[in-house]
Write an enzyme that holds these catalytic residues in place. Structure first.
Site, mmCIF file in Angstrom:
data_model
loop_
_atom_site.group_PDB
_atom_site.id
_atom_site.type_symbol
_atom_site.label_atom_id
_atom_site.label_comp_id
_atom_site.label_asym_id
_atom_site.label_seq_id
_atom_site.Cartn_x
_atom_site.Cartn_y
_atom_site.Cartn_z
ATOM 1 N N PHE A 153 0.855 -1.195 0.000
ATOM 2 C CA PHE A 153 0.000 0.000 0.000
ATOM 3 C C PHE A 153 0.888 1.241 0.000
ATOM 4 O O PHE A 153 0.587 2.246 0.639
ATOM 5 C CB PHE A 153 -0.917 -0.005 1.226
ATOM 6 C CG PHE A 153 -1.827 -1.207 1.290
ATOM 7 C CD1 PHE A 153 -3.001 -1.249 0.553
ATOM 8 C CD2 PHE A 153 -1.485 -2.311 2.059
ATOM 9 C CE1 PHE A 153 -3.829 -2.363 0.587
ATOM 10 C CE2 PHE A 153 -2.306 -3.434 2.103
ATOM 11 C CZ PHE A 153 -3.478 -3.464 1.371
ATOM 12 N N GLU A 156 3.920 6.082 -4.426
ATOM 13 C CA GLU A 156 5.152 6.644 -4.987
ATOM 14 C C GLU A 156 5.343 8.039 -4.397
ATOM 15 O O GLU A 156 4.380 8.774 -4.195
ATOM 16 C CB GLU A 156 5.055 6.712 -6.516
ATOM 17 C CG GLU A 156 5.273 5.347 -7.127
ATOM 18 C CD GLU A 156 5.140 5.354 -8.640
ATOM 19 O OE1 GLU A 156 5.489 6.364 -9.265
ATOM 20 O OE2 GLU A 156 4.673 4.338 -9.175
ATOM 21 N N CYS A 264 -1.130 2.490 -10.534
ATOM 22 C CA CYS A 264 -2.079 1.654 -9.784
ATOM 23 C C CYS A 264 -3.543 2.010 -10.006
ATOM 24 O O CYS A 264 -4.323 1.191 -10.474
ATOM 25 C CB CYS A 264 -1.764 1.746 -8.299
ATOM 26 S SG CYS A 264 -0.441 0.635 -7.827
ATOM 27 N N LYS A 324 2.347 12.689 -10.193
ATOM 28 C CA LYS A 324 2.263 13.335 -8.878
ATOM 29 C C LYS A 324 3.660 13.827 -8.530
ATOM 30 O O LYS A 324 4.636 13.421 -9.186
ATOM 31 C CB LYS A 324 1.723 12.364 -7.825
ATOM 32 C CG LYS A 324 2.652 11.174 -7.568
ATOM 33 C CD LYS A 324 2.048 10.154 -6.631
ATOM 34 C CE LYS A 324 2.108 10.596 -5.202
ATOM 35 N NZ LYS A 324 1.778 9.509 -4.262
HETATM 36 C C1 UDX Z 1 -1.500 4.297 -5.036
HETATM 37 C C2 UDX Z 1 -2.072 3.959 -3.646
HETATM 38 O O1 UDX Z 1 -2.299 5.165 -2.922
HETATM 39 C C3 UDX Z 1 -1.129 3.056 -2.893
HETATM 40 O O2 UDX Z 1 -1.672 2.684 -1.646
HETATM 41 C C4 UDX Z 1 -0.937 1.817 -3.768
HETATM 42 O O3 UDX Z 1 -0.286 0.817 -3.157
HETATM 43 C C5 UDX Z 1 -0.283 2.224 -5.075
HETATM 44 O O4 UDX Z 1 -1.180 3.117 -5.732
HETATM 45 P P1 UDX Z 1 0.242 6.008 -6.047
HETATM 46 O O5 UDX Z 1 -0.355 5.620 -7.357
HETATM 47 O O6 UDX Z 1 1.706 5.966 -5.906
HETATM 48 O O7 UDX Z 1 -0.340 5.090 -4.871
HETATM 49 O O8 UDX Z 1 -0.203 7.503 -5.718
HETATM 50 P P2 UDX Z 1 -1.451 8.172 -4.974
HETATM 51 O O9 UDX Z 1 -0.947 9.022 -3.888
HETATM 52 O O10 UDX Z 1 -2.463 7.151 -4.608
HETATM 53 O O11 UDX Z 1 -2.043 9.130 -6.117
HETATM 54 C C6 UDX Z 1 -2.617 8.585 -7.299
HETATM 55 C C7 UDX Z 1 -3.144 9.695 -8.175
HETATM 56 O O12 UDX Z 1 -4.285 10.304 -7.603
HETATM 57 C C8 UDX Z 1 -2.154 10.836 -8.439
HETATM 58 O O13 UDX Z 1 -2.223 11.199 -9.800
HETATM 59 C C9 UDX Z 1 -2.663 11.964 -7.562
HETATM 60 O O14 UDX Z 1 -2.335 13.241 -8.067
HETATM 61 C C10 UDX Z 1 -4.165 11.721 -7.630
HETATM 62 N N1 UDX Z 1 -4.904 12.276 -6.485
HETATM 63 C C11 UDX Z 1 -4.643 11.841 -5.231
HETATM 64 C C12 UDX Z 1 -5.909 13.211 -6.713
HETATM 65 O O15 UDX Z 1 -6.174 13.593 -7.849
HETATM 66 N N2 UDX Z 1 -6.610 13.683 -5.639
HETATM 67 C C13 UDX Z 1 -6.379 13.273 -4.372
HETATM 68 O O16 UDX Z 1 -7.079 13.739 -3.460
HETATM 69 C C14 UDX Z 1 -5.361 12.327 -4.157
#
Ligand code: UDX
Length: 497
Positions: A153, A156, A264, A324
């Site tokens: 979980f 990145e 993911c 991100k």
């Molecule tokens: C995700 C899960 O959070 C993590 O637990 C899993 O194991 C792997 O996938 P990750 O993809 O690295 O992690 O990034 P995350 O922080 O989840 O963000 C994913 C995307 O959602 C990003 O593009 C981020 O900008 C976007 N995001 C996140 C939003 O648009 N709004 C938010 O409120 C949060």
């Protein structure tokens, strides 16, 4: 404990480095020799905060080594973590890589060792995993070994932190008749001092999937809510703050904007829709989550189009490319789609991202995209600025100077990462998502995609403001409330920061 980690990508390398940090004796295995050479030389193949320090500490303490031949590296291991890739590059799964990794390592593993699959895989594959491993052991004339899963979980950009200080640890039991696998994993994670949940391997796979589907749903929910905020003139920041104090809701993952990217969330939403259809299930909720997520990119482009007064011949500055901040990962990055659309519609797109690797890769993936190595180079002469990734350095740009360097001081903040009041004071027209009620004009069809900017009385170009009444306006008017929404690009007076 002697541990071997198969696959040194975003998940495996972090796992290997963190296990070494906890004092285990770790061998990291990868088929990519160049990657191994780079790691031996102390160079990281990915950008992940804190990773380089952990790897170099592990290597210099002799607790972390790298190797290519998997068979030798697993022979003496007490536990083998498998973290190989599972994407097919087309939104679906592929299991060929893990099958081939398993057939190389399973016959070689010691009889008292434990296999732990950490890759994210289809629940159906996870269900069959114990039989697959058991058949491989039998064929090799070896005794059965525990078959466990341990979904990650880790986000990145904060993966090291998330590994060392997780919210919880999930252990999936595929085959573990004497409990050796579960007790080994419990021992490894004991120091985290968080709940360790032991469950069936299929339950663990669905837990991982469920967590990511829920996070994706929250983001699309926030984007839908932001649309209402735009239409009614409310501020999503206040709305979410007000909602988040309800412990049933929480405040995480409710930031609206251009939507989610990365390896993911988009993959698991798409894959779930596809696999469910194959099972004869319907998934209207997840389909809506995906539709909304893609719509956000279009909305962003529409808002940029209005801000620039049309795209044909316009110069658009994009701030950020990665999906991100604090990563160099471009997988499913909304920036790539956005840049392609803007270029297709006649704009010159100049992008800056702090990660050199992301700049190079984006330029290779998006024909016509110009990348530059400083934010200011992208901003000079821009007809509109689009903030795509909320890198902290963008909030610290000298915005008053930027306002003088651009052709039109108009910014569309795709992550609600900037301070509207500060930008307005600097002379900008600011548009965020659900922040100021003036972005509701960006309805499909209301956007001048090819109309050039018209000069105003003073001779300066101003945006063409063809727009339809939004459905919300129509609904308000049906209730006798006549409160037209002001198009963006007209007012520069934004309330609330
Ligand atoms: C995700 C899960 O959070 C993590 O637990 C899993 O194991 C792997 O996938 P990750 O993809 O690295 O992690 O990034 P995350 O922080 O989840 O963000 C994913 C995307 O959602 C990003 O593009 C981020 O900008 C976007 N995001 C996140 C939003 O648009 N709004 C938010 O409120 C949060």
């Amino acid at each position: 404990m002697r541990a071997t980690v198969i696959g040194l990508g975003y998940v495996g390398l972090v796992t290997a480095a963190c296990l070494a940090e906890w004092g285990h004796d770790v061998i990291g295995v990868d088929g990519d020799e160049h990657r191994l050479d780079e790691l031996e030389a102390g160079r990281m193949p990915i950008h992940e905060p804190g990773l380089e320090d952990l790897v170099s500490a592990g290597v210099s303490a002799g607790r972390l080594r790298f190797s290519a031949p998997a068979a030798q590296a697993v022979a003496a291991a007490q536990v083998v973590f498998v973290a190989v890739g599972t994407h097919d590059g087309n939104g679906g799964w592929q299991t060929a890589t893990i099958r081939s990794a398993l057939s190389a390592i399973v016959p070689e593993m010691a009889d008292d060792s434990t296999l732990v699959v950490r890759s994210t895989l289809p629940p159906d594959f996870i269900r069959q995993l114990p039989w697959l491993v058991s058949a491989m052991r039998q064929e090799a004339g070896r005794r059965p070994i525990p078959v466990m899963t341990n979904p990650e979980f880790t986000r990145e950009g904060s993966a090291v932190h998330d590994f060392l200080q997780p919210d919880r640890v999930v252990i999936g039991v595929g085959e573990d008749p004497h409990g050796r696998g579960a007790s080994m994993l419990r021992k490894i994670y004991r120091r985290t001092n968080v709940p360790v949940l032991v469950m069936g391997a299929t339950d663990a796979a669905l837990t991982k999937l469920g967590a990511n589907l829920f996070l994706a749903t929250k983001i699309s929910f926030a984007n839908e809510l932001a649309q209402l905020c735009d239409a009614y003139g409310a501020d999503i920041t206040h709305v979410v703050a007000g909602m988040s104090h309800d412990t049933r809701i929480g405040g995480g993952f409710l930031r609206p904007g251009i939507g989610f990217g990365g390896s993911c969330l988009p993959h698991q939403v798409t894959m779930t829709i596809r696999e469910s259809a194959a099972l004869g299930l319907t998934t209207p909720l997840f389909e809506a989550v995906e539709t909304i997520n893609h719509r956000q990119r279009e909305v962003f482009v529409d808002r940029l189009t209005i801000a620039a007064g049309g795209l044909e011949g316009a110069r658009i500055a994009l701030l950020g490319l990665t999906f991100k901040p604090d990563t160099d990962d471009l997988r499913e990055a909304p920036a790539l789609d956005i840049a392609r659309t803007l270029i297709d519609r006649g704009a010159t797109v100049v992008a800056y991202d702090p990660m050199p690797a992301a700049r190079t890769k984006a330029a290779a993936e998006v024909p016509g995209l110009i990348v530059v190595d400083r934010a200011m180079k992208a901003l000079v002469g821009a007809d509109a600025i689009g903030l795509v990734t909320e890198w902290p350095e963008f909030a610290r740009l000298p915005w008053a100077a930027v306002a003088k360097a651009v052709r039109r001081p108009a910014i569309v903040d795709g992550r609600n990462a900037l301070q509207p009041a500060m930008l307005v004071a600097a002379g900008f027209t600011y548009v965020g998502f659900g922040r100021d009620g003036r972005a509701a004009v960006a309805e499909p069809g209301a956007v001048p995609t090819t109309t050039p900017a018209q000069p105003d009385a003073a001779g300066s170009p101003v945006p063409t403001r063809s727009r339809r009444r939004t459905s919300i306006e129509a609904a308000l008017s049906a209730h006798g409330i006549d409160r037209p929404l002001t198009p963006i690009g007209v007012e520069t007076n934004v309330s609330g920061a």
